[in-house]
Motif scaffolding. Structure first.
Motif, PDB file in Angstrom:
ATOM      1  N   LEU A  46       0.821  -1.217   0.000  1.00  0.00           N
ATOM      2  CA  LEU A  46       0.000   0.000   0.000  1.00  0.00           C
ATOM      3  C   LEU A  46       0.856   1.268   0.000  1.00  0.00           C
ATOM      4  CD1 LEU A  46      -3.005  -0.918   2.344  1.00  0.00           C
ATOM      5  CD2 LEU A  46      -2.801  -1.116  -0.135  1.00  0.00           C
ATOM      6  N   LEU A  47       2.165   1.116  -0.103  1.00  0.00           N
ATOM      7  CA  LEU A  47       3.033   2.280  -0.274  1.00  0.00           C
ATOM      8  C   LEU A  47       2.755   2.951  -1.617  1.00  0.00           C
ATOM      9  CD1 LEU A  47       6.596   1.171   0.906  1.00  0.00           C
ATOM     10  CD2 LEU A  47       5.348   3.176   1.697  1.00  0.00           C
ATOM     11  N   GLU A  48       2.722   4.269  -1.632  1.00  0.00           N
ATOM     12  CA  GLU A  48       2.489   4.991  -2.878  1.00  0.00           C
ATOM     13  C   GLU A  48       3.736   4.989  -3.757  1.00  0.00           C
ATOM     14  OE1 GLU A  48       0.978   8.904  -2.218  1.00  0.00           O
ATOM     15  OE2 GLU A  48      -1.084   8.181  -1.981  1.00  0.00           O
ATOM     16  N   VAL A  49       3.525   4.696  -5.038  1.00  0.00           N
ATOM     17  CA  VAL A  49       4.583   4.775  -6.038  1.00  0.00           C
ATOM     18  C   VAL A  49       4.514   6.128  -6.744  1.00  0.00           C
ATOM     19  CG1 VAL A  49       5.518   3.725  -8.143  1.00  0.00           C
ATOM     20  CG2 VAL A  49       4.490   2.281  -6.371  1.00  0.00           C
ATOM     21  N   ARG A  50       3.309   6.567  -6.995  1.00  0.00           N
ATOM     22  CA  ARG A  50       3.010   7.892  -7.503  1.00  0.00           C
ATOM     23  C   ARG A  50       1.876   8.437  -6.637  1.00  0.00           C
ATOM     24  NH1 ARG A  50       7.077   6.974  -9.739  1.00  0.00           N
ATOM     25  NH2 ARG A  50       7.681   7.221 -11.941  1.00  0.00           N
ATOM     26  N   PRO A  51       1.678   9.750  -6.583  1.00  0.00           N
ATOM     27  CA  PRO A  51       0.614  10.280  -5.730  1.00  0.00           C
ATOM     28  C   PRO A  51      -0.728   9.594  -5.971  1.00  0.00           C
ATOM     29  CG  PRO A  51       1.954  12.080  -6.567  1.00  0.00           C
ATOM     30  CD  PRO A  51       2.426  10.833  -7.261  1.00  0.00           C
ATOM     31  N   GLY A  52      -1.275   8.994  -4.922  1.00  0.00           N
ATOM     32  CA  GLY A  52      -2.569   8.339  -5.015  1.00  0.00           C
ATOM     33  C   GLY A  52      -2.554   6.971  -5.666  1.00  0.00           C
ATOM     34  N   VAL A  53      -1.376   6.455  -5.992  1.00  0.00           N
ATOM     35  CA  VAL A  53      -1.272   5.148  -6.665  1.00  0.00           C
ATOM     36  C   VAL A  53      -0.220   4.303  -5.947  1.00  0.00           C
ATOM     37  CG1 VAL A  53      -0.776   3.933  -8.825  1.00  0.00           C
ATOM     38  CG2 VAL A  53      -1.858   6.193  -8.885  1.00  0.00           C
ATOM     39  N   ASN A  54      -0.636   3.138  -5.425  1.00  0.00           N
ATOM     40  CA  ASN A  54       0.299   2.280  -4.700  1.00  0.00           C
ATOM     41  C   ASN A  54       0.632   1.007  -5.477  1.00  0.00           C
ATOM     42  OD1 ASN A  54      -1.854   0.395  -4.188  1.00  0.00           O
ATOM     43  ND2 ASN A  54      -2.529   1.650  -2.459  1.00  0.00           N
ATOM     44  N   PHE A  55       1.477   0.180  -4.898  1.00  0.00           N
ATOM     45  CA  PHE A  55       1.895  -1.067  -5.545  1.00  0.00           C
ATOM     46  C   PHE A  55       0.691  -1.928  -5.914  1.00  0.00           C
ATOM     47  CE2 PHE A  55       5.690   0.247  -3.378  1.00  0.00           C
ATOM     48  CZ  PHE A  55       6.758  -0.305  -4.075  1.00  0.00           C
TER      49      PHE A  55
END
Length: 455
Positions: free
Chosen positions: A91-100
């Protein structure tokens, strides 16, 4: 070491609802422990693996018929505690508002929409990650990728073993400390014990691609799927060339006695052989923890072994309370998923580029992944930009940035042309900072890096 009594373990695991396949797998390892088997693989018994076939991404299209026979399995049991998180790492964000997890779901959804093939997704969750994962999917995933019955494969848990008595370890103040994960080798008993293996085979699924959820470089590849299907190999391991950063990671080797491929983890290396283990010129291939399985062959192999794959045991010495080094010494028994390469006659390995191995183990890894050195496609695929030619930037951050929340104050420089970035002490990158080549910042006090090209 004397013979222990497995009955208390069997009763404890049964009461906790652990599936029988996992109990039998643990029994096998426990009995090996009682026989004082070390699980070690001496250097004198192996040869280096050499001259493996090399994967090439040729931009091929997917074969819908093959996709319809394929399941993507993501190992999703880990929490990001080492990075300051109290939730599942995916659930870490890769891009703002988007996670793995969002990107994994997007990849599967895109494949379904573009090919019409019912590509399956299974998330191998742990007791710690299940609620977070299913809660997020319920809010964000499309139909068919939300419910536990559609996407969840539950990982087992096994008891810790009192190192002195070989009895189940006890921790009355924190009973949860009496249990530990069995390693990702639990994939196999989890598949058979949960009923998922039989269900997938009944639905015509023949191939499985398995990788870590925090490795966004490990995506389903049309070339690799076709290569694996045509090879008729029962098992395929993706490996990549070792670098100095991989000296402690598991490597591929050949057993001298029969020429069988095997995986040796550092915990299986005798202390006197550590220098050879870490020799990246001798042992060139590093296990990426991405594998391909023929599910029909796996089913047959499990039936031959009474429901258990004979995976090598890995012994880990810990304390029952991991935060209290004075608490009871325990032994934790684990198995490695990739070690199954030695359980299948005809198993193979293939060399892939570093672009398919981009796990996020530290905040520095995440910092690089969030930068412009990577691009995120509409289909959810994350890849290094073409100009990097498969080589990710190396990011070494100060200890103060160990936890991901601290990255918010660091700023976001351009790493598209960065070879290595080192941050020492408190640093703030202002907008417009470009790292070209190798650069190091920091020292005493706060360092503010103004817009410009460095070094």
């Amino acid at each position: 070491m004397s013979q222990g009594n497995f009955t208390p373990f069997e009763e404890k695991m049964s009461e906790a609802g652990v599936m029988d396949a996992a109990i039998q797998a643990f029994r096998r390892n426990y009995e090996a422990l009682c026989r004082n088997e070390s699980g070690l693989i001496p250097e004198e018994e192996i040869d280096p693996a050499k001259d493996l076939p090399v994967y090439e991404d040729k931009g091929a299209d997917f074969d819908p018929e093959l996709l319809a026979k394929t399941v993507v399995i993501k190992l999703n049991g880990g929490l990001g505690t080492s990075m300051g998180l109290e939730k599942v790492k995916s659930l870490l964000e890769v891009r703002p508002g988007v996670n793995f997890l969002d990107l994994i779901v997007r990849q599967i959804s895109s494949l379904r929409e573009s090919t019409g093939a019912p590509v399956r997704l299974l998330l191998m969750n742990s007791f710690s990650s299940s609620d977070d994962t299913l809660g997020h999917l319920a809010k964000s995933a499309p139909e068919g990728l939300r419910e536990a019955s559609e996407v969840e494969l539950m990982q087992n848990q096994v008891p810790k073993i009192d190192a002195a008595t070989l009895a189940p370890a006890e921790c009355p103040s924190h009973p949860e400390h009496e249990w530990c994960p069995p390693g990702h080798g639990d994939l196999y008993p989890a598949l058979i014990g949960s009923g998922w293996l039989d269900r997938l085979l009944a639905e015509g699924v023949k191939y499985a691609f398995v990788s870590n959820s925090d490795n966004l470089g490990a995506v389903l590849s049309p070339e690799l799927l076709s290569w694996f299907a045509e090879s008729e190999a029962p098992f395929l391991m993706e490996v990549t060339r070792r670098t100095p950063a991989d000296r402690k990671g598991g490597h591929l080797a050949l057993r001298k006695s029969d020429g069988q491929l095997l995986l040796r983890e550092v915990a299986q290396c005798p202390e006197g052989d550590l220098e050879a283990f870490q020799d990246i010129d001798r042992h060139q291939y590093f296990n990426t923890n991405s594998i391909w399985l023929r599910l029909d062959v796996l089913k047959k192999r499990l039936e031959e072994g009474g429901g258990v794959l004979p995976l090598p045991m890995i012994r880990n010495r810990k304390t029952v309370d991991p935060r209290d080094k004075e608490s009871t010494p325990v032994t934790q028994l684990e198995t490695a998923m990739g070690a199954a390469i030695e359980c299948f006659e005809g198993a193979q390995a293939i060399e892939v580029s570093r672009a398919r191995f981009a796990p996020v183990k530290t905040s520095g890894d995440l910092f690089a992944l969030r930068s412009d050195a990577y691009e995120v496609g509409d289909d959810g695929r994350v890849s290094l930009i073409a100009s990097r030619k498969g080589q990710p930037p190396v990011v070494a951050l100060d200890e103060r940035y160990k936890f991901v929340d601290a990255l918010d104050d660091l700023g976001v420089p351009s790493l598209a042309k960065c070879d290595k970035l080192e941050v020492l002490g408190e640093v703030i990158f202002e907008d417009g900072v470009v790292i070209d080549g190798v650069a190091s910042f920091g020292g005493e006090g706060k360092t503010v890096v103004s817009a410009g090209v460095y070094p």
